[in-house]
Design a protein around this motif. Structure first.
Motif, mmCIF file in Angstrom:
data_model
loop_
_atom_site.group_PDB
_atom_site.id
_atom_site.type_symbol
_atom_site.label_atom_id
_atom_site.label_comp_id
_atom_site.label_asym_id
_atom_site.label_seq_id
_atom_site.Cartn_x
_atom_site.Cartn_y
_atom_site.Cartn_z
ATOM 1 N N ARG A 200 -35.769 -11.637 -47.422
ATOM 2 C CA ARG A 200 -35.866 -11.243 -48.834
ATOM 3 C C ARG A 200 -36.780 -12.209 -49.605
ATOM 4 O O ARG A 200 -37.563 -11.789 -50.462
ATOM 5 N N GLU A 201 -36.714 -13.512 -49.253
ATOM 6 C CA GLU A 201 -37.611 -14.487 -49.898
ATOM 7 C C GLU A 201 -39.063 -14.272 -49.458
ATOM 8 O O GLU A 201 -39.994 -14.409 -50.260
ATOM 9 N N GLN A 202 -39.252 -13.900 -48.194
ATOM 10 C CA GLN A 202 -40.618 -13.605 -47.735
ATOM 11 C C GLN A 202 -41.171 -12.398 -48.496
ATOM 12 O O GLN A 202 -42.342 -12.385 -48.879
ATOM 13 N N ALA A 203 -40.304 -11.404 -48.717
ATOM 14 C CA ALA A 203 -40.732 -10.215 -49.471
ATOM 15 C C ALA A 203 -41.155 -10.631 -50.888
ATOM 16 O O ALA A 203 -42.154 -10.135 -51.426
ATOM 17 N N ARG A 204 -40.394 -11.572 -51.498
ATOM 18 C CA ARG A 204 -40.744 -12.046 -52.856
ATOM 19 C C ARG A 204 -42.093 -12.766 -52.848
ATOM 20 O O ARG A 204 -42.908 -12.598 -53.753
ATOM 21 N N ASP A 205 -42.354 -13.573 -51.800
ATOM 22 C CA ASP A 205 -43.646 -14.283 -51.718
ATOM 23 C C ASP A 205 -44.794 -13.288 -51.564
ATOM 24 O O ASP A 205 -45.875 -13.469 -52.135
ATOM 25 N N LEU A 206 -44.566 -12.225 -50.771
ATOM 26 C CA LEU A 206 -45.620 -11.215 -50.602
ATOM 27 C C LEU A 206 -45.867 -10.484 -51.928
ATOM 28 O O LEU A 206 -47.015 -10.230 -52.294
ATOM 29 N N ALA A 207 -44.772 -10.176 -52.645
ATOM 30 C CA ALA A 207 -44.914 -9.483 -53.934
ATOM 31 C C ALA A 207 -45.698 -10.369 -54.909
ATOM 32 O O ALA A 207 -46.574 -9.879 -55.638
ATOM 33 N N ALA A 208 -45.416 -11.684 -54.892
ATOM 34 C CA ALA A 208 -46.133 -12.598 -55.793
ATOM 35 C C ALA A 208 -47.617 -12.630 -55.434
ATOM 36 O O ALA A 208 -48.486 -12.598 -56.310
ATOM 37 N N ALA A 209 -47.918 -12.664 -54.123
ATOM 38 C CA ALA A 209 -49.331 -12.697 -53.700
ATOM 39 C C ALA A 209 -50.042 -11.395 -54.066
ATOM 40 O O ALA A 209 -51.225 -11.383 -54.391
ATOM 41 N N LEU A 210 -49.283 -10.297 -54.041
ATOM 42 C CA LEU A 210 -49.837 -8.972 -54.335
ATOM 43 C C LEU A 210 -49.939 -8.742 -55.848
ATOM 44 O O LEU A 210 -50.751 -7.951 -56.316
ATOM 45 N N GLY A 211 -49.059 -9.426 -56.591
ATOM 46 C CA GLY A 211 -49.013 -9.209 -58.042
ATOM 47 C C GLY A 211 -48.328 -7.900 -58.393
ATOM 48 O O GLY A 211 -48.570 -7.314 -59.436
ATOM 49 N N GLU A 212 -47.470 -7.414 -57.464
ATOM 50 C CA GLU A 212 -46.733 -6.159 -57.704
ATOM 51 C C GLU A 212 -45.340 -6.272 -57.105
ATOM 52 O O GLU A 212 -45.114 -7.076 -56.205
ATOM 53 N N GLN A 213 -44.408 -5.426 -57.591
ATOM 54 C CA GLN A 213 -43.046 -5.403 -57.051
ATOM 55 C C GLN A 213 -43.049 -4.807 -55.647
ATOM 56 O O GLN A 213 -43.818 -3.888 -55.372
ATOM 57 N N ILE A 214 -42.160 -5.346 -54.797
ATOM 58 C CA ILE A 214 -41.924 -4.731 -53.476
ATOM 59 C C ILE A 214 -40.411 -4.604 -53.325
ATOM 60 O O ILE A 214 -39.684 -5.583 -53.518
ATOM 61 N N SER A 215 -39.927 -3.395 -52.967
ATOM 62 C CA SER A 215 -38.476 -3.238 -52.779
ATOM 63 C C SER A 215 -38.093 -3.692 -51.374
ATOM 64 O O SER A 215 -38.916 -3.654 -50.452
ATOM 65 N N PHE A 216 -36.841 -4.144 -51.222
ATOM 66 C CA PHE A 216 -36.357 -4.585 -49.903
ATOM 67 C C PHE A 216 -35.098 -3.794 -49.564
ATOM 68 O O PHE A 216 -34.110 -3.843 -50.293
ATOM 69 N N THR A 217 -35.127 -3.034 -48.474
ATOM 70 C CA THR A 217 -33.958 -2.269 -48.027
ATOM 71 C C THR A 217 -33.494 -2.835 -46.695
ATOM 72 O O THR A 217 -34.288 -2.936 -45.756
ATOM 73 N N GLU A 218 -32.218 -3.232 -46.642
ATOM 74 C CA GLU A 218 -31.725 -3.849 -45.405
ATOM 75 C C GLU A 218 -31.349 -2.767 -44.381
ATOM 76 O O GLU A 218 -30.584 -1.859 -44.672
#
Ligand code: NAP
Length: 281
Positions: A200-218
């Motif tokens: 989930r933290e990796q997803a947040r880092d990718l979203a920050a690099a992208l400058g857009e929201q990314i949803s995470f579904t487990e």
């Protein structure tokens, strides 16, 4: 001359760049045509390490060799003793093996058997060797690229379990150091990132690099297994999921070895994400 197998892969391509940048004579090995993005001056050799003469063809004339067992080669292929004989017969004096931390932490798992046999055969040979035991790679998140590009969504299991995964470029730099000097002969290094990080933290880092929201579904373990089996052998997928879901205490530890060898901290995931964000756009 230094021979790099897996030269089109995550670690191998960074290793070829690092060695060529340091002025070494490099031969890059893969099964296909010469890759278009090889640095200038690097030779290419076509060989399939799963075929009887593949390794001898790849290693011929090399003084040092970087070896990995990718995909199916991790679970099937020539015996370890045969591989080491072929490398030695080609005149190689120094080998760096990209093994896996799971050889230490999960020796009974089928994906570790061949690597463990290869480690033992190298230690018993007259060549010098350095063994690399990385944890999971940051590059495994390329598996998220398609759904991030198409839906700004990530589907993955065990979203809140943290592991100190590692940048393949850091592995490549350690490999380059070990290929170029005898200082690392006889050593084994455990390679991890600087901190344990959750998906989930990796997803947040990718979203920050992208400058857009990314949803995470487990995902459940079963759903994740059926997806992973599409692109890796089942025993490797099973072991990977066990590490992601129920890591041992050793698999959760940050190792000092990258800092010891390179004299700098291991690269954080956020840096890898920024460098590779084009694949997720
Ligand atoms: N991913 C992880 O989390 C992780 C963790 C610990 C250890 N590891 C180890 O890291 C290795 C993978 O490294 P990577 O991610 O850098 O590789 P990768 O990106 O998966 O690329 C695989 C490379 O191996 C080459 N290759 C595959 N089969 C081959 C064959 N039969 N003969 C010759 N070349 C072959 C491919 O070349 P072509 O396809 O172009 O021929 C490519 O260059 C695995 O051995 C694994 O044990 C991975």
């Amino acid at each position: 001359m230094i021979v790099v197998t897996g030269a089109t892969g995550n670690v191998g391509s960074a290793l070829v760049r690092a060695l060529a940048g340091a002025g070494e004579k490099v031969v890059a090995v893969s099964r296909g045509e010469k890759p278009v993005r090889l640095p200038e001056g690097v030779d290419h050799r076509r060989a399939d390490l799963g075929e009887p003469d593949g390794l001898a063809t790849a290693a011929a004339g090399g003084e040092a060799l970087f070896l990995l067992l990718s995909g199916e080669l991790g679970v099937t292929g020539p015996a370890a003793s045969e591989m080491v004989r072929a490398i030695e017969g080609a005149g190689v004096r120094r080998v760096v093996l990209l093994s896996s931390q799971s050889v230490l932490t999960r020796p009974a798992n089928p994906a570790a058997t061949r690597l463990a046999e290869l480690e033992a055969a190298l230690r018993d040979s007259d060549m010098t060797s350095t063994i690399l035991h990385p944890g999971g790679f940051y590059a495994n998140t390329f598996a998220w690229a398609e759904s991030v590009r198409g839906q700004r969504a990530i589907y993955w299991p065990f979203g809140d379990i943290a592991l100190p995964q590692v940048d393949p470029s850091d592995i490549a730099e350690v490999a380059a150091a070990a290929l170029c000097s005898d200082e690392h002969s006889g050593k084994a290094y455990t390679l991890t990132g600087p901190v344990a990080i959750t998906p989930r933290e990796q997803a947040r880092d990718l979203a920050a690099a992208l400058g857009e929201q990314i949803s995470f579904t487990e995902l459940t373990r079963a759903r994740a297994l059926s997806a992973m089996k599409e692109f890796m052998p089942e025993p490797v997928a099973e072991t990977t999921l066990s590490i992601l879901g129920t890591p041992t205490p050793d698999e959760q530890l940050v190792s000092p070895d990258i800092e010891t060898v390179l004299g700098r901290s291991a690269t954080p995931f956020s840096d890898w994400a920024a460098r590779n964000i084009a694949a997720f756009r």
